[in-house]
Design a protein around this motif. Structure first.
Motif, short mmCIF file in Angstrom:
data_model
loop_
_atom_site.label_atom_id
_atom_site.label_comp_id
_atom_site.label_asym_id
_atom_site.label_seq_id
_atom_site.Cartn_x
_atom_site.Cartn_y
_atom_site.Cartn_z
N GLU A 131 0.83 -1.21 0.00
CA GLU A 131 0.00 0.00 0.00
C GLU A 131 0.86 1.26 0.00
OE1 GLU A 131 -4.13 -1.39 2.14
OE2 GLU A 131 -2.43 -0.90 3.45
N ALA A 132 1.95 1.22 0.75
CA ALA A 132 2.84 2.39 0.81
C ALA A 132 3.54 2.61 -0.52
CB ALA A 132 3.86 2.20 1.93
N GLU A 133 3.96 1.51 -1.16
CA GLU A 133 4.68 1.64 -2.43
C GLU A 133 3.82 2.25 -3.52
OE1 GLU A 133 7.13 -1.19 -5.63
OE2 GLU A 133 6.62 -1.93 -3.63
N TRP A 134 2.53 1.86 -3.54
CA TRP A 134 1.65 2.33 -4.60
C TRP A 134 0.78 3.51 -4.16
CZ3 TRP A 134 2.60 0.82 -9.35
CH2 TRP A 134 3.28 -0.39 -9.54
N GLY A 135 0.82 3.84 -2.88
CA GLY A 135 0.03 4.96 -2.39
C GLY A 135 -1.46 4.74 -2.48
N SER A 157 -5.01 2.16 -0.92
CA SER A 157 -5.54 1.23 0.08
C SER A 157 -6.06 0.00 -0.66
CB SER A 157 -6.68 1.88 0.87
OG SER A 157 -6.20 2.94 1.66
#
Length: 296
Positions: free
Chosen positions: A40-44, A46
Motif C-alpha cells: 500500500e505504501a509503495e503504490w500509495g 488502500s
C-alpha cells in the motif's frame, strides 16, 4: 514490491482475512500485515476497505489482484522454462467433487509425486457450480467436476471417467429393481445443488416416480451410513464398487439403460499453468483406467 508480497496479498484476498492468509503462507500475522502495508505504501493506495467487517478489496485492490495473479502465473513458468522438459515444478490449487476424492485423486497424486516430486498440489472439496465460479475468478487453477449442463464461458473441460448412478438400499432390502426399492423405502436425497442431482431428478420425473423424502444430505458417507442402518434408500454416483462393500449396502442401476455421469478436469482457457494441468489430467486418466479395470 516482490514476489513474496504479491503471494501474500493474493492469499489474503482469496481467503478473506489476514489470519487466513498468514496460515496459507505459513508466516506470522504481523508479517502479513507488514507485507500488505508495504504494498500500500509503495503504490500509495488502500488495498482493503477496513471500515467493513470483514475487510473487502477496494477497486484498486481488485485491479492489483488480477495483475498479481498474472505475474505469479508467469513467475511459475520461469522454472519450467529453465529446467529439463520432464521436470515439473510449481503449485496447483485443485478443486474436487466428493467422489473423486475417494477414487482417482489419491492414485493420481501419488503418481504425480513419484514423477514430479517438486510439484505441489493443494486440494479443496466442494460443488461443481462453486468451482466453475472459482475458476473464472482465478481462485483455483483447475477443478474436477461433473459434465457441465451448459457451455461454461472461458472454461475448458476434459472428461476422463464415468461414474454409474445407483440406487443404494439396505443390504437386506428385498426389492430387485430400482423402482421397487424407491417405492418401498423413504428417500434420502443427495444435495439438490449438485449438478448430478438435476440429472437424477429429470430421470425420476420422466418415469413419474414419486418419492417419500425424509432427508437431504451432501455427504456420500453419511448417506450410505443412513441407508445401511435401514433409514431409507438413496440415489448417488458411485466411483468404485469398494464403496458399496465398505458401507455394506446393496445397489442396483438407475434406469434402463443405466444412468451415469461423466467427470472431467476443468480449467480456464489460456491457463498459464497449462503444462501442470496437462500432467495432472494424464495422471487422472491413468488412475481412472486402473479403477475401471479393478471394478469390472
Amino acid at each position: 514490491m516482490g514476489i513474496r508480497e504479491l503471494k501474500t496479498f493474493v492469499a489474503v484476498a482469496e481467503r478473506g482475512s489476514l489470519s487466513a492468509g498468514a496460515e496459507a503462507r505459513f508466516i506470522s500475522l504481523p508479517a502479513v500485515s507488514a507485507q500488505i502495508a508495504s504494498l500500500e505504501a509503495e503504490w500509495g493506495i488502500s488495498l482493503f476497505d477496513r471500515t467493513r467487517k470483514p475487510a473487502r478489496l477496494t477497486n484498486e485492490g481488485l485491479a492489483l489482484l488480477a495483475k498479481a495473479r498474472e505475474v505469479l502465473g508467469l513467475y511459475d513458468q520461469i522454472g519450467d522454462a529453465i529446467r529439463e522438459p520432464d521436470d515439473l515444478t510449481g503449485s496447483l490449487v485443485l478443486g474436487s467433487i466428493p467422489t473423486a476424492l475417494t477414487s482417482v485423486i489419491p492414485k493420481a497424486l501419488l503418481s504425480l509425486r513419484e514423477l514430479h516430486p517438486r510439484l505441489q498440489i493443494r486440494v479443496h472439496h466442494g460443488l461443481s457450480p462453486s468451482f466453475a465460479e472459482m475458476l473464472r475468478n482465478g481462485e483455483i487453477d483447475a477443478a474436477i467436476i461433473s459434465e457441465p449442463r451448459v457451455q461454461l464461458p472461458n472454461l475448458r473441460w476434459e472428461p476422463f471417467a464415468r461414474e454409474p448412478i445407483l440406487v443404494i438400499a439396505p443390504r437386506e432390502a428385498k426389492g430387485r429393481t430400482d423402482e421397487a426399492l424407491l417405492k418401498a423405502y423413504p428417500y434420502i436425497r443427495f444435495n439438490r445443488h449438485f449438478w448430478v442431482s438435476h440429472v437424477i431428478e429429470e430421470a425420476l420425473a420422466k418415469r413419474r416416480i414419486v418419492l417419500r423424502e425424509t432427508m437431504e444430505l451432501d455427504s456420500l458417507e453419511a448417506i450410505a451410513l443412513m441407508v445401511a442402518h435401514g433409514l431409507g434408500v438413496s440415489i448417488i454416483p458411485v466411483s468404485h464398487t469398494s464403496f458399496l462393500r465398505l458401507h455394506r449396502v446393496k445397489a442396483v442401476p438407475l434406469g434402463r439403460p443405466p444412468l451415469s455421469r461423466t467427470i472431467g478436469l476443468a480449467e480456464r482457457v489460456g491457463n498459464p499453468k497449462g503444462r501442470l494441468t496437462a500432467a495432472l489430467l494424464d495422471a487422472l486418466n491413468r488412475a481412472a483406467a486402473k479403477i475401471a479395470k479393478t471394478s469390472t
